[in-house]
Design a protein around this motif. Structure first.
Motif, PDB file in Angstrom:
ATOM      1  N   GLY A  64      29.399 -38.952 -40.896  1.00  0.00           N
ATOM      2  CA  GLY A  64      27.452 -38.403 -40.657  1.00  0.00           C
ATOM      3  C   GLY A  64      27.356 -38.268 -39.320  1.00  0.00           C
ATOM      4  N   TYR A  65      28.064 -38.876 -38.126  1.00  0.00           N
ATOM      5  CA  TYR A  65      27.624 -38.160 -37.181  1.00  0.00           C
ATOM      6  C   TYR A  65      27.917 -37.636 -36.130  1.00  0.00           C
ATOM      7  CZ  TYR A  65      29.786 -43.621 -37.102  1.00  0.00           C
ATOM      8  OH  TYR A  65      30.150 -44.783 -37.612  1.00  0.00           O
ATOM      9  N   THR A  66      26.819 -36.537 -36.625  1.00  0.00           N
ATOM     10  CA  THR A  66      26.244 -35.611 -36.614  1.00  0.00           C
ATOM     11  C   THR A  66      24.648 -35.029 -35.842  1.00  0.00           C
ATOM     12  OG1 THR A  66      24.996 -35.294 -38.174  1.00  0.00           O
ATOM     13  CG2 THR A  66      26.798 -34.649 -38.212  1.00  0.00           C
ATOM     14  N   ALA A  67      24.299 -36.416 -35.482  1.00  0.00           N
ATOM     15  CA  ALA A  67      22.560 -36.445 -34.873  1.00  0.00           C
ATOM     16  C   ALA A  67      22.631 -36.468 -33.462  1.00  0.00           C
ATOM     17  CB  ALA A  67      21.924 -37.638 -35.139  1.00  0.00           C
ATOM     18  N   TYR A  68      21.796 -36.252 -32.117  1.00  0.00           N
ATOM     19  CA  TYR A  68      21.999 -36.771 -30.813  1.00  0.00           C
ATOM     20  C   TYR A  68      22.582 -38.040 -30.710  1.00  0.00           C
ATOM     21  CZ  TYR A  68      17.898 -32.795 -30.375  1.00  0.00           C
ATOM     22  OH  TYR A  68      17.489 -32.034 -31.027  1.00  0.00           O
ATOM     23  N   THR A  69      23.508 -38.290 -29.436  1.00  0.00           N
ATOM     24  CA  THR A  69      24.108 -39.062 -28.561  1.00  0.00           C
ATOM     25  C   THR A  69      22.326 -39.678 -27.406  1.00  0.00           C
ATOM     26  OG1 THR A  69      24.933 -38.373 -27.200  1.00  0.00           O
ATOM     27  CG2 THR A  69      26.231 -38.436 -29.378  1.00  0.00           C
ATOM     28  N   ALA A  70      22.899 -40.947 -27.019  1.00  0.00           N
ATOM     29  CA  ALA A  70      22.050 -40.827 -25.774  1.00  0.00           C
ATOM     30  C   ALA A  70      21.652 -39.863 -24.699  1.00  0.00           C
ATOM     31  CB  ALA A  70      22.848 -42.584 -24.827  1.00  0.00           C
ATOM     32  N   ASN A  71      20.972 -39.759 -24.229  1.00  0.00           N
ATOM     33  CA  ASN A  71      21.251 -38.799 -23.224  1.00  0.00           C
ATOM     34  C   ASN A  71      22.780 -38.536 -22.563  1.00  0.00           C
ATOM     35  OD1 ASN A  71      18.256 -38.961 -23.205  1.00  0.00           O
ATOM     36  ND2 ASN A  71      18.596 -37.218 -23.634  1.00  0.00           N
ATOM     37  N   ALA A  72      22.874 -39.786 -22.156  1.00  0.00           N
ATOM     38  CA  ALA A  72      23.751 -39.832 -20.905  1.00  0.00           C
ATOM     39  C   ALA A  72      25.319 -39.155 -21.392  1.00  0.00           C
ATOM     40  CB  ALA A  72      23.722 -41.034 -20.282  1.00  0.00           C
ATOM     41  N   GLY A  73      25.757 -39.888 -22.884  1.00  0.00           N
ATOM     42  CA  GLY A  73      26.218 -39.486 -23.757  1.00  0.00           C
ATOM     43  C   GLY A  73      26.995 -41.041 -24.075  1.00  0.00           C
ATOM     44  N   LEU A  74      27.694 -40.959 -25.341  1.00  0.00           N
ATOM     45  CA  LEU A  74      28.150 -41.935 -25.987  1.00  0.00           C
ATOM     46  C   LEU A  74      28.514 -43.299 -25.259  1.00  0.00           C
ATOM     47  CD1 LEU A  74      30.370 -40.545 -28.861  1.00  0.00           C
ATOM     48  CD2 LEU A  74      28.302 -41.748 -29.518  1.00  0.00           C
ATOM     49  N   LEU A  75      28.082 -44.447 -25.632  1.00  0.00           N
ATOM     50  CA  LEU A  75      28.709 -45.091 -24.254  1.00  0.00           C
ATOM     51  C   LEU A  75      29.714 -45.777 -24.154  1.00  0.00           C
ATOM     52  CD1 LEU A  75      27.700 -47.258 -23.214  1.00  0.00           C
ATOM     53  CD2 LEU A  75      26.889 -49.108 -23.813  1.00  0.00           C
ATOM     54  N   GLU A  76      30.255 -45.260 -25.399  1.00  0.00           N
ATOM     55  CA  GLU A  76      31.810 -46.287 -26.090  1.00  0.00           C
ATOM     56  C   GLU A  76      32.809 -45.246 -25.000  1.00  0.00           C
ATOM     57  OE1 GLU A  76      30.118 -45.789 -29.708  1.00  0.00           O
ATOM     58  OE2 GLU A  76      29.282 -45.458 -28.502  1.00  0.00           O
ATOM     59  N   LEU A  77      32.726 -43.737 -25.136  1.00  0.00           N
ATOM     60  CA  LEU A  77      33.172 -42.529 -24.010  1.00  0.00           C
ATOM     61  C   LEU A  77      32.365 -42.844 -22.501  1.00  0.00           C
ATOM     62  CD1 LEU A  77      34.794 -40.441 -23.700  1.00  0.00           C
ATOM     63  CD2 LEU A  77      32.332 -38.800 -24.387  1.00  0.00           C
ATOM     64  N   ARG A  78      31.849 -43.000 -22.350  1.00  0.00           N
ATOM     65  CA  ARG A  78      31.661 -43.419 -20.907  1.00  0.00           C
ATOM     66  C   ARG A  78      32.127 -45.280 -20.555  1.00  0.00           C
ATOM     67  NH1 ARG A  78      25.380 -44.463 -20.124  1.00  0.00           N
ATOM     68  NH2 ARG A  78      25.418 -44.002 -22.726  1.00  0.00           N
ATOM     69  N   GLU A  79      32.207 -45.523 -21.620  1.00  0.00           N
ATOM     70  CA  GLU A  79      32.922 -46.556 -21.155  1.00  0.00           C
ATOM     71  C   GLU A  79      34.663 -46.750 -20.589  1.00  0.00           C
ATOM     72  OE1 GLU A  79      30.486 -50.249 -22.940  1.00  0.00           O
ATOM     73  OE2 GLU A  79      32.095 -49.043 -24.092  1.00  0.00           O
ATOM     74  N   ALA A  80      35.080 -46.106 -21.077  1.00  0.00           N
ATOM     75  CA  ALA A  80      36.656 -45.002 -21.916  1.00  0.00           C
ATOM     76  C   ALA A  80      36.233 -44.263 -20.173  1.00  0.00           C
ATOM     77  CB  ALA A  80      36.236 -44.534 -23.310  1.00  0.00           C
ATOM     78  N   ILE A  81      36.068 -43.147 -19.777  1.00  0.00           N
ATOM     79  CA  ILE A  81      36.058 -42.868 -18.834  1.00  0.00           C
ATOM     80  C   ILE A  81      35.985 -43.586 -17.307  1.00  0.00           C
ATOM     81  CG2 ILE A  81      34.673 -40.449 -17.227  1.00  0.00           C
ATOM     82  CD1 ILE A  81      33.317 -39.454 -19.899  1.00  0.00           C
ATOM     83  N   SER A  82      34.837 -44.875 -17.701  1.00  0.00           N
ATOM     84  CA  SER A  82      34.787 -45.084 -16.545  1.00  0.00           C
ATOM     85  C   SER A  82      36.737 -46.414 -16.145  1.00  0.00           C
ATOM     86  CB  SER A  82      34.288 -46.436 -16.796  1.00  0.00           C
ATOM     87  OG  SER A  82      33.973 -47.509 -15.832  1.00  0.00           O
ATOM     88  N   GLN A  83      37.312 -46.729 -17.575  1.00  0.00           N
ATOM     89  CA  GLN A  83      38.172 -47.264 -17.211  1.00  0.00           C
ATOM     90  C   GLN A  83      39.426 -46.530 -17.355  1.00  0.00           C
ATOM     91  OE1 GLN A  83      38.682 -48.693 -21.220  1.00  0.00           O
ATOM     92  NE2 GLN A  83      36.398 -50.390 -21.173  1.00  0.00           N
ATOM     93  N   TYR A  84      39.198 -45.149 -17.957  1.00  0.00           N
ATOM     94  CA  TYR A  84      40.415 -43.984 -17.396  1.00  0.00           C
ATOM     95  C   TYR A  84      40.323 -43.575 -15.354  1.00  0.00           C
ATOM     96  CZ  TYR A  84      42.572 -39.249 -16.346  1.00  0.00           C
ATOM     97  OH  TYR A  84      43.650 -38.448 -16.581  1.00  0.00           O
ATOM     98  N   LEU A  85      39.123 -43.974 -15.404  1.00  0.00           N
ATOM     99  CA  LEU A  85      39.347 -43.698 -13.969  1.00  0.00           C
ATOM    100  C   LEU A  85      39.671 -44.217 -12.944  1.00  0.00           C
ATOM    101  CD1 LEU A  85      35.543 -41.401 -13.839  1.00  0.00           C
ATOM    102  CD2 LEU A  85      37.720 -40.348 -13.342  1.00  0.00           C
TER     103      LEU A  85
END
Length: 395
Positions: A64-85
């Motif tokens: 059921g995760y079909t609604a908007y996320t935060a404008n900046a994107g899922l925080l979990e994804l941003r954290e994963a991108i940050s760790q990856y970079l």
């Protein structure tokens, strides 16, 4: 009654009228209407998105995760991108204030220019360059200024060429290394020379690093790693190329908070957020998909080595691209222009390539060939290209 031409003049913006259609798509569309064509034209992985990534996206919908996320994107994804970079490229960004998930790297580029440019500001575009860069500058009200590179220098940006292009109207420079279309890369030492000039003239850097993972001869080094560059660099990347997720349209932009805040405002009004299901797929790619990336990189390296060597053997001078999945051979030995070569090669041998001229004037005399195709397809393409080249070299 208005004629169509009059309506176009009165109703359409001047910028929209003057922008040319993509030269890449022109040849792709032609090739799609012909039979038995081997296309080396469009820059897209020939790998299918790994199934675990697709499965994670499907699971998000089932839950059921079909609604908007935060404008900046899922925080979990941003954290994963940050760790990856930080772990992969040693560039650290705060996931809450210095990262924004976008609809492809293309939107990230558009947001960056709209956030920093005032009408008339000049942006240096290193050429040959991706076909969207100059038009995106124009759409944001800026003035694109080409900075040429050459085959003799392996299409690297040379300090003297950069210095020569800067004026009192120059506000930013757009870099793309590894490069589309040339595959050129820049070392740490070469970027440091460029950085000194950028700092001296107080320029903003947009660094498109969408091909960063696809570096074959040395580890990718981001200009944002240079201490004095971080505060003035907007780093752009995404999942399309290295993760084989072109159709998912998911990218990201990282940089100082002052830039990201401005971009986020524009993103809120024009896009709201990147697709939710795609974000969950990208989170899986970063969490459990890095082995798949390495497998793809090994395959691309093998194909690069074959294709570059084969181009030279059929009479096309070709530098060894250090990254991405493009070769940019010279076709000057045939006496044909880039457009003529591409058109005739498609008509006579059913091989689709992109004329170098669509990437800026510095691309004339070259063609772009994507080697993101099977080895069997590349071998057949070389066989056909060899016949074609010999026919024109002999004349």
């Amino acid at each position: 009654m208005r004629t169509e031409q009059t309506a176009q003049k009165n109703y359409l913006s001047k910028v929209a009228q003057e922008i040319k259609p993509s030269g890449i798509r022109k040849f792709f569309d032609l090739a799609s209407q012909m039979e038995n064509v081997i296309s080396l034209g469009v820059g897209e992985p020939d790998f299918v998105t790994p199934w675990n990534v697709c499965e994670a996206s499907l699971a998000s919908m089932e839950q059921g995760y079909t609604a908007y996320t935060a404008n900046a994107g899922l925080l979990e994804l941003r954290e994963a991108i940050s760790q990856y970079l930080e772990s992969k490229f040693q560039t650290a960004y705060d996931p809450k204030t210095e990262l924004l998930v976008t609809v492809g790297a293309s939107q990230a580029i558009d947001l960056s220019f709209r956030a920093i440019l005032n009408p008339g500001d000049e942006v240096l575009v290193v050429e040959p360059s991706f076909v969207a860069y100059a038009p995106t500058v124009s759409l944001a009200g800026g003035v694109p200024v080409p900075v040429p590179t050459s085959h003799e220098n392996n299409f690297k940006l040379m300090p003297d060429m950069l210095e020569r292009a800067i004026t009192n109207k120059t506000k930013a420079i757009l870099l793309c290394f590894p490069s589309n279309p040339t595959g050129a890369t820049m070392t740490k030492e070469e970027l440091e020379q460029i950085a000194r000039i950028i700092e001296k003239h107080d320029l903003i850097v947009l660094s498109d690093e969408i091909y960063a993972e696809l570096s074959y001869d040395h580890e990718h080094y981001s200009i944002a790693r240079i201490p004095e560059m971080r505060e003035r660099t907007i780093l752009i990347s995404g999942f399309s190329k290295a993760f084989a997720m072109t159709g998912w349209r998911l990218g990201y932009v990282a940089g100082p908070q002052v830039f990201l805040q401005a971009m986020l405002k524009i993103h809120q009004y024009t896009m709201m957020c990147a697709p939710t299901m795609a974000q969950y797929g990208a989170l899986e790619a970063l969490t459990n998909g890095l082995d798949d990336v390495q497998k793809m990189i090994r395959s691309y390296r093998q194909r690069r080595n074959y294709f570059v060597k084969a181009c030279r053997e059929i009479g096309l001078e070709c530098h060894t691209p250090g990254g991405a999945f493009y070769a940019f051979p010279s076709i000057r030995a045939t006496g044909l222009t880039s457009d003529e070569f591409a058109e005739r090669l498609l008509e006579e041998e059913r091989v689709a390539v992109v004329p170098g001229s669509v990437f800026g004037s510095g691309g004339e005399g070259h063609i772009r060939c994507s080697y993101a195709r099977s080895l069997e397809e590349l071998q057949e393409a070389i066989k056909r290209m060899g016949r074609f080249v010999q026919k024109y070299v002999k004349q």
